[in-house]
Design a protein around this motif. Structure first.
Motif, short mmCIF file in Angstrom:
data_model
loop_
_atom_site.label_atom_id
_atom_site.label_comp_id
_atom_site.label_asym_id
_atom_site.label_seq_id
_atom_site.Cartn_x
_atom_site.Cartn_y
_atom_site.Cartn_z
N TRP A 1 -0.66 4.77 -8.57
CA TRP A 1 -0.72 4.25 -7.21
C TRP A 1 -1.05 5.42 -6.29
CZ3 TRP A 1 -1.05 -0.71 -6.89
CH2 TRP A 1 -0.82 -1.38 -5.68
N PHE A 2 -1.71 5.19 -5.17
CA PHE A 2 -2.16 6.32 -4.37
C PHE A 2 -0.99 7.12 -3.78
CE2 PHE A 2 -4.50 8.42 -0.88
CZ PHE A 2 -5.44 9.05 -1.68
N THR A 3 0.12 6.44 -3.49
CA THR A 3 1.28 7.19 -2.98
C THR A 3 1.79 8.19 -4.01
OG1 THR A 3 2.59 5.33 -3.72
CG2 THR A 3 2.14 5.46 -1.38
N LEU B 1 0.83 -1.20 0.00
CA LEU B 1 0.00 0.00 0.00
C LEU B 1 0.86 1.25 0.00
CD1 LEU B 1 -3.13 0.35 0.34
CD2 LEU B 1 -2.67 0.86 2.71
N GLY B 2 1.94 1.24 0.76
CA GLY B 2 2.77 2.43 0.90
C GLY B 2 3.95 2.47 -0.05
N ASP B 3 3.99 1.53 -1.00
CA ASP B 3 5.14 1.50 -1.90
C ASP B 3 5.04 2.62 -2.93
OD1 ASP B 3 7.45 0.76 -3.04
OD2 ASP B 3 6.81 -1.22 -3.70
N TYR B 4 6.16 3.15 -3.29
CA TYR B 4 6.17 4.19 -4.31
C TYR B 4 7.02 3.76 -5.51
CZ TYR B 4 6.97 8.66 -6.58
OH TYR B 4 7.05 9.67 -7.50
N LEU B 5 8.17 3.16 -5.20
CA LEU B 5 9.13 2.82 -6.25
C LEU B 5 8.59 1.88 -7.30
CD1 LEU B 5 12.64 2.01 -4.80
CD2 LEU B 5 12.06 3.51 -6.68
N ASN C 1 2.53 13.71 -5.82
CA ASN C 1 2.20 14.80 -6.73
C ASN C 1 1.72 16.03 -5.97
OD1 ASN C 1 2.88 13.26 -8.87
ND2 ASN C 1 0.78 12.65 -9.39
N GLN C 2 0.85 15.81 -4.97
CA GLN C 2 0.34 16.95 -4.21
C GLN C 2 1.47 17.65 -3.46
OE1 GLN C 2 -2.54 18.25 -4.46
NE2 GLN C 2 -3.49 16.63 -5.66
N PHE C 3 2.36 16.86 -2.89
CA PHE C 3 3.41 17.46 -2.06
C PHE C 3 4.50 18.11 -2.90
CE2 PHE C 3 1.78 15.72 1.79
CZ PHE C 3 2.36 16.48 2.78
N ILE C 4 5.00 17.40 -3.87
CA ILE C 4 6.19 17.86 -4.57
C ILE C 4 5.85 18.62 -5.85
CG2 ILE C 4 8.44 17.15 -5.49
CD1 ILE C 4 8.18 16.54 -2.52
N GLY D 1 -2.36 17.08 0.06
CA GLY D 1 -1.52 15.90 0.24
C GLY D 1 -1.66 15.30 1.62
N SER D 2 -1.79 16.16 2.64
CA SER D 2 -1.97 15.65 4.00
C SER D 2 -3.26 14.88 4.13
CB SER D 2 -1.99 16.80 5.01
OG SER D 2 -0.82 17.55 4.90
N ALA D 3 -4.32 15.40 3.49
CA ALA D 3 -5.61 14.69 3.54
C ALA D 3 -5.47 13.32 2.90
CB ALA D 3 -6.69 15.51 2.84
N PHE D 4 -4.81 13.27 1.75
CA PHE D 4 -4.59 11.98 1.09
C PHE D 4 -3.78 11.05 1.98
CE2 PHE D 4 -4.93 13.61 -3.58
CZ PHE D 4 -6.28 13.82 -3.36
N GLY D 5 -2.74 11.61 2.57
CA GLY D 5 -1.89 10.80 3.45
C GLY D 5 -2.69 10.25 4.60
N PHE D 6 -3.54 11.08 5.16
CA PHE D 6 -4.31 10.61 6.30
C PHE D 6 -5.31 9.54 5.91
CE2 PHE D 6 -5.52 10.82 10.60
CZ PHE D 6 -4.37 11.31 11.18
N LEU D 7 -5.89 9.68 4.71
CA LEU D 7 -6.81 8.64 4.24
C LEU D 7 -6.08 7.31 4.10
CD1 LEU D 7 -8.79 10.71 1.62
CD2 LEU D 7 -9.76 9.54 3.61
N LEU D 8 -4.87 7.37 3.55
CA LEU D 8 -4.09 6.14 3.37
C LEU D 8 -3.76 5.52 4.72
CD1 LEU D 8 -2.74 4.56 0.99
CD2 LEU D 8 -0.62 5.61 1.69
N LEU D 9 -3.38 6.37 5.66
CA LEU D 9 -3.03 5.88 7.00
C LEU D 9 -4.25 5.27 7.67
CD1 LEU D 9 -0.91 5.72 9.23
CD2 LEU D 9 -1.69 7.93 10.04
N ALA D 10 -5.40 5.96 7.57
CA ALA D 10 -6.63 5.46 8.19
C ALA D 10 -6.98 4.11 7.61
CB ALA D 10 -7.77 6.45 7.97
N LEU D 11 -6.89 4.01 6.29
CA LEU D 11 -7.25 2.75 5.67
C LEU D 11 -6.32 1.63 6.08
CD1 LEU D 11 -8.97 1.43 3.22
CD2 LEU D 11 -6.64 1.25 2.41
N SER D 12 -5.01 1.89 6.06
CA SER D 12 -4.10 0.78 6.39
C SER D 12 -4.29 0.37 7.84
CB SER D 12 -2.66 1.14 6.06
OG SER D 12 -2.12 1.99 7.03
#
Lengths: 284, 289
Positions: free
Chosen positions: B240-242, B224-228, B247-250, B258-269
């Motif tokens: 991929w969601f990461t 879920l948290g993989d980017y590479l 994209n939002q951050f950089i 980006g924080s909202a997306f990050g939090f959604l990913l964290l909540a889901l995992s």
């Protein structure tokens, strides 16, 4: 079914070929990467044009080997420095945490233990952005209220170190805790009866006992830090670490220099891992 | 004597507690609280920051965002399942079928690629699979193909890459639990006439549940948290969601989104991990060991 039961030939052969396939799957990409590092060609691809060390030692204008490639050498040096600090910090804090959770009792111990485990199940990308956001907030706070411009809070070397440290410490804690669990606490009581204080006991007895696990925890920390990508991606400044630097090169096309670096990485990490394994087997 | 001893214990407690509390609060708790705050802030029309749900609303309004999210989750579940199916026979072979003297060697061999950076492993797959890659070269040499085909940049390859990357985190816990499985249970079942599938589903898998859960949690979370791997092996359409977070951050420099997306990913995992633990009656502190 299992080795003590009668098995049909077909079953054993089927199983064996599956395992061989599995190991080929596991090692194919690594082997190919290593072999193509020595191909006398401008591209990391077949056909084989002969053996060459150009991508290691070459210094001509079209073939700059890794030993003359300033940008990549620089990023290896940055990674080594990051890994050094992460190892020192996380080994120290991880060992403290192991003592804390194995030998001390205090209120909210369960809750704190849960927090200590959490970095393992938080995706690395999230750790990266949350630390980036927080340190930026801190930076703005210090600038606005104290009129201090602290460069440390921006993305860069120390933020990368902190970001990796935040989850690698958990790994070290688990490695050291596993050994501390086996420690015979009557040894401590004996030393105390002989007049040692608590710190002397820890220094002369418990830490001696823990030494192998602290070394292997440090080795794990070094390797994990050296290869970390996900967390580092968001925290890195102008000094790029090796994985970030390689990623940028792989994304925009590739030269066999990347194979040469990969070869060196594979050989050296395997060596560290094997030495670590040898020592952990010997003490077991 | 007793009093002074107690006094010393308090000092060591403080000595061990301080760095650990600093670590966990400064680098884990506070950053995540800040991330949560950040995700509820947005610029209003006049350009000043206000509290709002708009970052989360945008996620549900724009199909590209929530579709990527759902895709990432479903693929991560698929990867976890595939990894388990491939790893179980391997763990079983090493612990129960192979000769004992090969066991250590095979386990060591399994662990080796895990120490090598994920980037190197993905790069290896890229030079194997791409249009000018090694596999195409061999297929052309043997006459199976007339012209090379691009095997990278599609969903199947990306899934394979993700399975490859996370494989070891499944094999190791499975070997751990299967080592403790008493052979005589399998022998007894065999003597009583059970066939292979009965033994697999009634004895091996129930016994392996703790290993399966801990392996699955780690694999799911890492995938879920993989980017590479998705970034380098997936195609233009396999977002991929990461990557959305990145994209939002950089790229867009919209940290609040980006924080909202990050939090959604964290909540889901966290939710999936919690559900996995509840369903199988496990504790997180037990599973990570």
């Amino acid at each position: 079914m299992i080795r003590t039961l009668p098995n049909s030939k077909a079953y054993l052969w089927g199983f064996k070929s599956y395992i061989i396939l599995y190991f080929s799957f596991l090692f194919a990409p690594l082997l190919v990467t290593c072999i193509l590092a020595f191909n006398d060609s401008q591209f990391p691809a077949l056909p084989w044009k002969g053996f060459s060390l150009d991508w290691f030692t070459g210094s001509s204008s079209e073939r700059v080997g890794i030993f003359h490639d300033q940008i990549n050498l620089q990023s290896i040096w940055v990674s080594a420095q990051v890994a050094f600090f992460v190892t020192i910090l996380s080994t120290a804090v991880g060992t403290c945490a192991a003592f804390l959770f194995e030998q001390e009792n205090f209120r909210f111990k369960q809750a704190l233990y849960f927090l200590m485990i959490a970095p393992l199940v938080i995706p690395g990308v999230i750790l990266g952005i949350s630390i980036l956001v927080f340190s930026t907030s801190m930076g703005t706070f210090f600038e606005d209220s104290l009129k201090l411009d602290v460069g440390l809070f921006g993305p860069g070397f120390w933020l990368v170190v902190l970001g990796q440290f935040s989850f690698i410490s958990t790994l070290v804690t688990l490695v050291v805790s596993a050994r501390l669990k086996k420690f015979d606490r009557t040894l401590e009581e004996a030393a105390m009866n002989l007049g040692a204080n608590r710190f002397e006991v820890i220094w002369h007895i418990t830490l001696k006992f823990l030494k192998p696990s602290i070394i292997s925890g440090a080795a794990v920390a070094f390797l994990m830090s050296f290869e970390n990508f996900n967390t580092t991606l968001f925290l890195v400044g102008s000094e790029t670490t090796l994985p970030i630097n390689l990623y940028l090169q792989v994304r925009d096309g590739s030269t066999p220099v990347i194979n040469a670096i990969s070869f060196l990485l594979i050989v050296s990490t395997s060596a560290v891992a094997l030495v670590n394994l040898y020592f952990s087997r010997r003490r077991a | 004597m007793k009093a002074s001893r107690k006094h010393h214990f308090q000092w060591t407690l403080a000595f061990f507690l301080t760095p650990v509390v600093l670590w966990l609060f400064l680098l884990i708790v506070l950053p995540h609280i800040d991330l949560l705050f950040m995700s509820f802030r947005t610029k209003d029309d006049s350009g000043s920051m206000v509290w709002s749900f708009s970052n989360y609303m945008l996620f549900f309004k724009e199909p590209i965002y929530w579709l990527t999210f759902v895709r990432t989750v479903l693929y991560s579940i698929l990867v976890t399942f595939l990894t388990f199916t491939i790893a179980l026979p391997v763990a079983f072979y090493i612990t129960k079928v192979s000769r004992p003297r090969y066991q250590v060697f095979l386990t060591m061999l399994l662990l080796l690629p895990f120490w090598v950076s994920e980037l190197v492993r993905v790069y290896g797959w890229m030079i194997l699979l791409r249009e000018s890659g090694v596999i195409n070269h061999f297929l052309m040499k043997t006459g199976l193909l007339d012209k090379p085909i691009e095997m990278l940049y599609n969903d199947v390859t990306m899934i394979m890459g993700l399975v490859y990357t996370s494989m070891l985190f499944m094999v190791v816990p499975l070997i751990g639990v299967l080592e403790n499985l008493d052979d005589s249970l399998i022998e007894a079942a065999y003597d009583l006439g059970a066939n292979m599938w009965t033994i697999l589903f009634r004895i091996i898998i129930p016994h392996a549940v703790p290993g399966i859960v801990s392996g699955s949690i780690v694999v799911f979370m890492l995938t879920l948290g993989d980017y590479l791997t998705p970034n380098l092996m997936g195609g233009k359409n396999s977002l991929w969601f990461t990557e959305q977070i990145y994209n939002q951050f950089i790229a867009s420099f919209n940290w609040n989104q980006g924080s909202a997306f990050g939090f959604l990913l964290l909540a889901l995992s966290s939710l999936v991990i919690w559900a996995g633990l509840k369903l199988t009656n496990q504790k997180l502190s037990k599973v990570v060991k």
